[in-house]
Write an enzyme that holds these catalytic residues in place. Structure first.
Site, PDB file in Angstrom:
ATOM      1  N   LYS A 190      -9.319   7.991   3.138  1.00  0.00           N
ATOM      2  CA  LYS A 190      -9.778   6.614   2.921  1.00  0.00           C
ATOM      3  C   LYS A 190     -11.192   6.399   3.467  1.00  0.00           C
ATOM      4  O   LYS A 190     -11.865   5.458   3.057  1.00  0.00           O
ATOM      5  CB  LYS A 190      -8.824   5.618   3.584  1.00  0.00           C
ATOM      6  N   HIS A 198      -9.796   2.021   0.602  1.00  0.00           N
ATOM      7  CA  HIS A 198      -8.345   1.805   0.543  1.00  0.00           C
ATOM      8  C   HIS A 198      -7.984   1.298  -0.849  1.00  0.00           C
ATOM      9  O   HIS A 198      -8.310   0.171  -1.216  1.00  0.00           O
ATOM     10  CB  HIS A 198      -7.943   0.797   1.614  1.00  0.00           C
ATOM     11  N   PHE A 232       1.651  -3.729   3.914  1.00  0.00           N
ATOM     12  CA  PHE A 232       1.975  -5.062   4.411  1.00  0.00           C
ATOM     13  C   PHE A 232       3.447  -5.350   4.133  1.00  0.00           C
ATOM     14  O   PHE A 232       3.983  -5.022   3.079  1.00  0.00           O
ATOM     15  CB  PHE A 232       1.119  -6.121   3.707  1.00  0.00           C
ATOM     16  N   CYS A 256       0.810  -1.219   0.000  1.00  0.00           N
ATOM     17  CA  CYS A 256       0.000   0.000   0.000  1.00  0.00           C
ATOM     18  C   CYS A 256       0.844   1.270   0.000  1.00  0.00           C
ATOM     19  O   CYS A 256       0.302   2.377  -0.073  1.00  0.00           O
ATOM     20  CB  CYS A 256      -0.957  -0.022   1.182  1.00  0.00           C
ATOM     21  N   GLU A 277      -0.559   4.841  14.365  1.00  0.00           N
ATOM     22  CA  GLU A 277      -0.242   6.058  13.615  1.00  0.00           C
ATOM     23  C   GLU A 277      -0.429   7.298  14.486  1.00  0.00           C
ATOM     24  O   GLU A 277       0.374   8.232  14.416  1.00  0.00           O
ATOM     25  CB  GLU A 277      -1.094   6.156  12.354  1.00  0.00           C
ATOM     26  N   HIS A 314      -2.445   7.618   6.888  1.00  0.00           N
ATOM     27  CA  HIS A 314      -2.730   6.307   6.303  1.00  0.00           C
ATOM     28  C   HIS A 314      -4.134   5.880   6.707  1.00  0.00           C
ATOM     29  O   HIS A 314      -4.909   5.440   5.867  1.00  0.00           O
ATOM     30  CB  HIS A 314      -1.684   5.292   6.759  1.00  0.00           C
TER      31      HIS A 314
END
Length: 419
Positions: A338, A343, A406, A166, A317, A306
């Site tokens: 998002k 996403h 990831f 991502c 975060e 994010h």
């Protein structure tokens, strides 16, 4: 050596909020959700039955029927975004040195729909033998969108894809910026695209318990920083930025949206899919971006986080932001777009950088939607301004955009007003 300055001179987008930049931005500022029931396959037996799909996208507007068969949907979306960005930039390719115009355009996964169709057909009909489409491999690979864009426009500069889950398209923008800074190119077409609304992607992410299962209310499912968040909403789309060396842009009288001040990269080195609970990689990547931009935390006014709406990720975060920005964190606007786009995986960094640029240009912070009063997580500090539910006007001199993937891949880019 003195590094060259890099500016953004063109934008293109096709997203769950709209099939161009203007519509996407208007719907983002209005706080609209792009989520709805999945239409691209029968998801009735899946735990998650909704997604943020691109709506009313017609490939025949770009290709004839025969030509369209050569492209996976993710490449089609990439080309659509690149076409708008190239037109917006008003580059006169007849009078440009195409050897010095590159394409760095990413996907986290690539042509997963093509892979499903081809491999699925083989296993479902073994009697027909191994009869694969000759376009199977070039439709599937994650770098092919960059190749297509270069061939359409005849661009012979650096050409590749960065793949970091991502964080992929933020890495693409960072690489493009650095190559221009070093004098390796005058212009680079950069961004990302993804088209993963498919059984294997939705099923795979669902098996990991990464997706929201709020099937009764898809439009409120992505709710970053709310206690009731239960996973991300998968999305698709593409976004493209035209990055250009400043003097090259000035010489041709280009419109300049913003300047790329710097970028950072890091690794969590912690877990296959989960972010570090204390946000160690997130802290490092933001500090690296600030150092690269030669900026202080106090210089940042807005963070497009994010913010995926996952239980662990949102908390880590926030911890990282508080650690890096200290007391200034309470003067920032923070938002997760998002919550509206879903996403977009490998395309997330590109669309979020684009929305961050428009926030700077318009001096408006897009909201984090779907937060309900009292739906507070005890591990999140709500004295921070998460720009809940409604866009906010404010002075934005510089902004940071975060993407984490990831494998522990982290990338951040800092954008600022051009002066």
């Amino acid at each position: 050596m003195e590094l060259k300055r890099v500016v953004v001179t063109g934008l293109g987008a096709v997203t769950p909020l709209g099939n161009d930049v203007e519509t996407t931005w208007e719907n983002a500022i209005a706080g609209k959700s792009g989520a709805g029931p999945i239409t691209q396959f029968d998801a009735s037996l899946f735990k998650t039955q909704f997604a943020c799909e691109v709506k009313n996208f017609d490939p025949s507007e770009l290709f004839d029927r025969k030509e369209a068969r050569k492209y996976d949907r993710y490449s089609q979306l990439a080309i659509k975004a690149a076409k708008e960005a190239m037109e917006d930039s008003e580059l006169d390719l007849e009078n440009e040195d195409k050897d010095r115009i590159g394409v760095i355009f990413s996907a986290g996964i690539g042509g997963i729909k093509t892979f499903e169709e081809e491999v699925g057909a083989y296993y479902l009909d073994k009697e027909r033998g191994p009869r694969f489409n000759p376009f199977f491999i070039p439709k599937m690979i994650a770098d092919i969108a960059a190749g297509h864009i270069s061939m359409i426009y005849g661009l012979r500069g650096p050409n590749y894809a960065t793949v970091s889950a991502c964080a992929s398209s933020t890495n693409a923008i960072a690489d493009a910026c650095n190559l221009i800074r070093l004098g390796k190119a005058n212009v680079i077409v950069s961004g990302g695209a993804e088209a993963t609304i498919s059984p294997s992607a939705v099923g795979g992410f669902g098996a990991m318990h990464a997706l929201s299962t709020r099937n009764e209310s898809p439009q409120t499912a992505s709710r970053p920083f709310s206690a009731s968040r239960d996973g991300f909403v998968i999305g698709e789309g593409g976004a493209c930025l035209i990055l250009e060396e400043l003097n090259h842009a000035l010489a041709r009288g280009a419109h300049i949206y913003a300047e790329i001040a710097g970028s950072g990269m890091s690794a969590d080195a912690y877990h296959l899919t989960a972010s570090h609970p204390e946000g160690l990689g997130a802290k490092l990547v933001m500090r690296n971006a600030l150092q690269d931009a030669e900026m202080r935390p106090e210089d940042i006014d807005y963070i497009n986080v994010h913010g995926t709406s996952t239980p662990v990720g949102d908390i880590s975060e926030v911890k990282a932001i508080l650690d890096v920005f200290g007391e200034h964190a309470y003067k920032l606007n923070i938002s997760s777009t998002k919550s509206m786009t879903g996403h977009l995986l490998g395309a997330a960094g590109a669309i979020e950088a684009l929305l961050t640029i428009l926030a700077i240009r318009n001096q408006i912070v897009p909201p984090t939607i779907n937060h309900e009063e009292g739906d507070n997580d005890p591990e999140i500090d709500y004295n921070l301004n998460f720009t809940f539910n409604k866009a906010q006007k404010r002075k934005i001199r510089a902004a940071l955009s975060n993407t984490f993937g990831f494998g522990g891949h982290n990338a951040s880019v800092i954008l600022k007003q051009y002066e």
